[in-house]
Design a protein around this motif. Sequence first.
Motif, PDB file in Angstrom:
ATOM      1  N   UNK A 121      38.040  31.761  75.714  1.00  0.00           N
ATOM      2  CA  UNK A 121      37.578  33.124  75.469  1.00  0.00           C
ATOM      3  C   UNK A 121      36.432  33.392  76.439  1.00  0.00           C
ATOM      4  N   UNK A 122      36.579  34.470  77.233  1.00  0.00           N
ATOM      5  CA  UNK A 122      35.597  34.789  78.264  1.00  0.00           C
ATOM      6  C   UNK A 122      34.997  36.162  77.971  1.00  0.00           C
TER       7      UNK A 122
ATOM      8  N   UNK B 239      41.837  39.412  73.617  1.00  0.00           N
ATOM      9  CA  UNK B 239      41.476  38.510  72.524  1.00  0.00           C
ATOM     10  C   UNK B 239      42.031  38.997  71.193  1.00  0.00           C
ATOM     11  N   UNK B 240      41.999  40.309  70.951  1.00  0.00           N
ATOM     12  CA  UNK B 240      42.504  40.861  69.694  1.00  0.00           C
ATOM     13  C   UNK B 240      43.985  40.569  69.509  1.00  0.00           C
ATOM     14  N   UNK B 241      44.760  40.593  70.589  1.00  0.00           N
ATOM     15  CA  UNK B 241      46.194  40.316  70.505  1.00  0.00           C
ATOM     16  C   UNK B 241      46.447  38.864  70.121  1.00  0.00           C
TER      17      UNK B 241
ATOM     18  N   UNK C 191      35.028  43.194  73.998  1.00  0.00           N
ATOM     19  CA  UNK C 191      33.971  42.414  74.633  1.00  0.00           C
ATOM     20  C   UNK C 191      34.463  41.116  75.268  1.00  0.00           C
ATOM     21  N   UNK C 192      35.640  40.635  74.844  1.00  0.00           N
ATOM     22  CA  UNK C 192      36.149  39.356  75.333  1.00  0.00           C
ATOM     23  C   UNK C 192      37.620  39.471  75.710  1.00  0.00           C
ATOM     24  N   UNK C 193      38.053  38.565  76.582  1.00  0.00           N
ATOM     25  CA  UNK C 193      39.469  38.367  76.870  1.00  0.00           C
ATOM     26  C   UNK C 193      39.739  36.868  76.816  1.00  0.00           C
TER      27      UNK C 193
END
Length: 146
Positions: free
Chosen positions: A23-24, A62-64, A121-123
């Motif tokens: 997670x970045x 990230x949500x996916x 905020x993250x991917x």
Amino acid sequence: MAGISSSTPAIFPMSLYKPVAVVVARPAKKEREKEEEEVLVIEGIEVKRDEFVKFDVFINDEDEVVTGGGAERTERAGSFVSVPHKHRNRDGDDGGMVKKTQLRMGISELLEALGVEDDDEDVVVKLVPRCDNVHVTISGIKIEME
């Protein structure tokens, strides 16, 4: 990439001998509002000079990942390739068996294609090695504005 959680911190430096998802964090929202490119930076890639090394880079929202959106929402960002070569100096030594480099790739259009929102905020970045029995170390992954 299913099963990745933002509460799992990446430990750097890391050896890349199997697929790894990290997670970045993206730059702050107000930084992203400027008409600049988001650039994924994989820092401190250390490879042996005499080995063929290849790994692919995939990005997902990230949500996916957390909600189970899965691989159908993953986009390939690019690849890192190092071709083996030998370099000898006057003394006959190879000048060091390990080289250190980095990989930089623009990802703004890719994030847009994935439907990553400005408030995300993250991917998740997944690195997938394509060679067996090679030595790759990575010292960090981040996203910068350029």
